[in-house]
Design a protein around this motif. Structure first.
Motif, PDB file in Angstrom:
ATOM      1  N   UNK A  38      -9.628  -2.898   9.313  1.00 13.47           N
ATOM      2  CA  UNK A  38      -9.422  -1.475   8.996  1.00 13.47           C
ATOM      3  C   UNK A  38      -9.751  -0.523  10.143  1.00 13.47           C
ATOM      4  N   UNK A  79      -5.257   6.662  11.895  1.00 17.11           N
ATOM      5  CA  UNK A  79      -5.950   7.951  11.760  1.00 17.11           C
ATOM      6  C   UNK A  79      -7.446   7.787  12.059  1.00 17.11           C
ATOM      7  N   UNK A 118      -6.862   1.281  11.781  1.00 18.13           N
ATOM      8  CA  UNK A 118      -6.051   2.269  11.064  1.00 18.13           C
ATOM      9  C   UNK A 118      -5.841   3.477  11.985  1.00 18.13           C
ATOM     10  N   UNK A 137      -1.874   2.573   8.480  1.00 13.95           N
ATOM     11  CA  UNK A 137      -2.368   1.250   8.875  1.00 13.95           C
ATOM     12  C   UNK A 137      -1.220   0.242   8.928  1.00 13.95           C
ATOM     13  N   UNK A 138      -0.357   0.290   7.898  1.00 10.56           N
ATOM     14  CA  UNK A 138       0.722  -0.700   7.807  1.00 10.56           C
ATOM     15  C   UNK A 138       1.825  -0.470   8.830  1.00 10.56           C
ATOM     16  N   UNK A 142      -4.097   5.964   4.075  1.00  8.23           N
ATOM     17  CA  UNK A 142      -4.080   4.657   4.729  1.00  8.23           C
ATOM     18  C   UNK A 142      -2.706   4.087   5.015  1.00  8.23           C
ATOM     19  N   UNK A 143      -1.649   4.840   4.730  1.00 15.91           N
ATOM     20  CA  UNK A 143      -0.307   4.292   4.969  1.00 15.91           C
ATOM     21  C   UNK A 143      -0.029   4.036   6.450  1.00 15.91           C
ATOM     22  N   UNK A 180       0.831  -1.208   0.000  1.00 22.88           N
ATOM     23  CA  UNK A 180       0.000   0.000   0.000  1.00 22.88           C
ATOM     24  C   UNK A 180       0.868   1.263   0.000  1.00 22.88           C
ATOM     25  N   UNK A 222      -8.806  -0.667   3.724  1.00 20.10           N
ATOM     26  CA  UNK A 222      -8.382   0.381   4.663  1.00 20.10           C
ATOM     27  C   UNK A 222      -8.729   1.754   4.103  1.00 20.10           C
ATOM     28  N   UNK A 223      -8.305   1.998   2.861  1.00 20.85           N
ATOM     29  CA  UNK A 223      -8.516   3.323   2.278  1.00 20.85           C
ATOM     30  C   UNK A 223     -10.005   3.613   2.140  1.00 20.85           C
ATOM     31  N   UNK A 243      -3.240  -3.152  13.317  1.00 25.74           N
ATOM     32  CA  UNK A 243      -3.806  -3.401  11.998  1.00 25.74           C
ATOM     33  C   UNK A 243      -3.121  -4.585  11.320  1.00 25.74           C
ATOM     34  N   UNK A 279     -12.401   2.498   3.982  1.00 28.97           N
ATOM     35  CA  UNK A 279     -13.040   2.732   5.279  1.00 28.97           C
ATOM     36  C   UNK A 279     -12.734   4.120   5.844  1.00 28.97           C
ATOM     37  N   UNK A 280     -11.620   4.726   5.443  1.00 28.08           N
ATOM     38  CA  UNK A 280     -11.325   6.056   5.993  1.00 28.08           C
ATOM     39  C   UNK A 280     -11.673   7.176   5.011  1.00 28.08           C
TER      40      UNK A 280
END
Lengths: 221, 423
Positions: free
Chosen positions: B46, B51, B49, B34-35, B31-32, A72, A140-141, B40, A143-144
């Motif tokens: 998710x 944020x 995450x 998260x990793x 979303x960076x 990602x 992830x993306x 996560x 969901x935010x």
């Protein structure tokens, strides 16, 4: 073509552009100033490293890849760089744009050949489309994300797409394509200070704060 | 659904400063982060995450401090933060965040998410949302001086024990000493060998030091739960003891957050700089090493690695001292693939270890550390934080891994050449 079409185009090239530029610049300055005005309490802890320089170093360092990045992460940075570079090259090195900058700033610079600009524009558009697919498909993306993320995406795509249309008449009159292009540019300029697109200014402030906060602790963030 | 009371909203608004507003303005929802978060990566959920854990704070900021947010709120197009939202977010803000700071290190916008989680916890406490486990630790810290309820009596018993073991006098309340050594409750209760280790090293190096009966506890639950007033009170106790003993330097023990609380947050909590210096024990030991006051008689041959405590390294700036010290004694030392400021958390920092409710999740996400350690084939993990040590032992046991966990100070003390007359 009617007279009102030309009048509209003249307005878009004159007062329309002027006003949207004023809102764009004043709005961005206001947005940053409004954030800074919230202030923060002075740090009384003895810093381990010079704080201001640590902030500046982080402004630079966050432009780089970092160790242990995920799929990602690579996608976000590569697609992000591709989109931004394509957009900036098109904006600053298309000969028609330089004519406009010369009219506003009083000076210009050499243009890049149209074929290179075409390539950059298409690359930028392709990156944007990939980014949208990623936003929708990555759990992830997705969901935010909120409506602003999709709105900002559309507002950014339109000037690129309509600009390309103006350069390559695909069943549309040049004047109409140029009118749409100017309209979309002006809508984008006005929207920037009110949306997440204002990250174009606040990114430098955020990175500096991050680096400065870490710099107090002697950490190269 | 009850909208949040104005008082609670204000508590959150009070936390929003220039960095916070800039960070929220900059976030592009990529979303960076998260990793970078083991909660996560180890669950692939998710909701963890980083944020996203700040959504209520972000929404309050947006509605109160931005034109667009204000407009949407006024037109009734955006939902206000409710008390139920905060109940739901309690798990995200406390159970699934160790304040490890990894997300703050990777955000391409430069957002210090950990800084904001720390602030959001202040708002959560003010709005009446904090885990019972942490509340209990907070009450014990205020009443007994220790979040684990460790008393002076326990400390005195451990001092006697250490004196018998080392044959050295352990100074308590010695006025005019150069260093005031603090401890963590976990050390006094579970890893009390640290007292003897420090005594041997300081005796050999000729360091003038003391413990204090008024302030022996270095940890600060106020920082973890997010109660600045109580955190300040705990710092004041240490300042008062250090001032009355007239020491030049206060030593934070092998504990990550205690160090950050005292070294970086403390002066800001009490609103004035200290009249003394604060050093972590590994800094003091590293200084002794540089001054050739740490003679070593033999070396470890077992394969070992160092687990970087987040607050010591990523949030504390002490990446090199532990490594320089281990180089003195370790023959077969290996680094984890991601180490130093990129190390992965033990999973129990930031108050998670005191929050019993979070234990199953903490053990689940320990799989990240397990992978790191499995790749090395070590027999010993050295660390410099008693909380990390506890969490590592717990996690290793949970995953049936037969690996020894030791503290850095006692490792050095074990190899100390007490016959040396050098320096």
């Amino acid at each position: 073509m009617t007279m009102s079409d030309l009048e509209l185009l003249a307005w878009l090239r004159g007062p329309g552009l002027q006003w949207s530029l004023i809102i764009f610049i004043a709005g961005l300055i206001f947005r940053v100033a409004e954030n800074l005005a919230l202030g923060r309490t002075p740090d009384l802890a003895t810093p381990r490293s010079p704080v201001f320089a640590a902030g500046l170093a982080t402004v630079w360092r966050r432009s780089l890849f970092h160790p242990g990045m995920s799929y990602r992460g690579y996608f976000t940075l590569i697609a992000g760089y591709t989109f931004h570079l394509g957009l900036l090259i098109t904006l600053f090195f298309l000969s028609q744009h330089i004519v406009m900058f010369r009219a506003i700033l009083g000076f210009g610079w050499p243009a890049l050949p149209p074929s290179i600009i075409d390539f950059c524009t298409l690359l930028s558009i392709a990156a944007l489309i990939t980014i949208l697919i990623h936003r929708i498909t990555d759990p992830v993306v997705r969901s935010i994300s909120d409506y602003q993320d999709y709105l900002a995406w559309l507002l950014t795509l339109l000037p690129l797409a309509t600009g390309f249309l103006a350069m390559h008449p695909l069943g549309m009159a040049y004047i109409q394509a140029l009118t749409l292009h100017l309209m979309s540019v002006e809508v984008l300029l006005i929207a920037i200070p009110f949306t997440k697109l204002s990250h174009m200014a606040s990114i430098f402030i955020s990175r500096w704060y991050n680096g400065a906060l870490a710099g107090v602790r002697g950490v190269k963030a | 659904m009850t909208a949040l009371a104005a008082k609670a909203i204000n508590a959150f608004l009070e936390q929003i400063d220039a960095p916070t507003a800039s960070f929220f303005t900059s976030c592009t929802h990529c979303g960076m982060c998260a990793d970078a978060c083991l909660f996560y990566t180890e669950t692939q959920d998710p909701k963890y995450t980083p944020i996203h854990k700040l959504l209520p704070l972000r929404r309050i900021w947006q509605q109160e401090y931005t034109f667009w947010g204000w407009l949407m709120k006024t037109l009734g197009l955006s939902r206000k933060v409710s008390d139920e939202d905060l109940s739901q977010w309690e798990e995200l803000v406390y159970d699934s965040c160790t304040l490890c700071g990894r997300c703050s290190l990777v955000c391409p916008m430069g957002n210090d998410i950990t800084y904001m989680i720390r602030k959001m916890r202040e708002g959560m406490v003010a709005a009446g949302h904090a885990p019972e486990g942490l509340k209990g630790a907070m009450v014990r810290a205020m009443e007994t001086g220790s979040p684990m309820g460790v008393t002076l009596q326990t400390l005195k018993a451990q001092i006697v024990h250490a004196e018998q073991e080392t044959g050295l006098k352990i100074p308590l309340d010695k006025s005019g000493a150069e260093f005031l050594m603090l401890l963590s409750s976990a050390e006094i209760a579970q890893f009390s060998e640290i007292i003897g280790a420090v005594a041997r090293i300081f005796h050999q190096a000729g360091v003038s030091w003391t413990l204090s009966s008024k302030a022996f506890e270095a940890t600060n639950t106020g920082i973890q739960i997010g109660a600045a007033d109580l955190a300040a009170e705990l710092v004041e106790r240490i300042i008062s003891a250090a001032e009355s003993l007239q020491v030049k330097t206060v030593i934070s023990p092998e504990c990550g957050h205690a160090y950050v609380a005292l070294r970086y947050e403390g002066p800001n909590l009490v609103g004035r700089p200290y009249p003394f210096k604060v050093m972590h024990i590994v800094e003091v030991l590293d200084q002794l090493r540089r001054e050739n006051r740490l003679p070593i008689k033999d070396r470890e041959t077992t394969r070992m690695t160092f687990h970087d405590p987040c607050q010591l390294v990523r949030r504390g700036g002490l990446e090199q001292p532990p490594r320089a010290l281990l180089a003195l004694v370790a023959d077969n030392y290996v680094e984890m693939r991601e180490h130093g400021i990129y190390n992965w958390c033990c999973g129990g920092g930031g108050g998670v270890s005191a929050n019993e409710r979070a234990t199953p999740l903490r053990l689940k996400v320990f799989s990240r550390k397990k992978q790191q350690v499995d790749a090395l084939g070590v027999t010993t993990i050295v660390t410099a934080c008693s909380n990390c040590r506890n969490m590592l032992e717990d996690g290793l046991e949970h995953y049936h891994m037969d690996i020894n966990v030791v503290g850095l100070t006692e490792t050095l003390a074990r190899h100390l050449d007490t016959t040396s007359t050098g320096a």
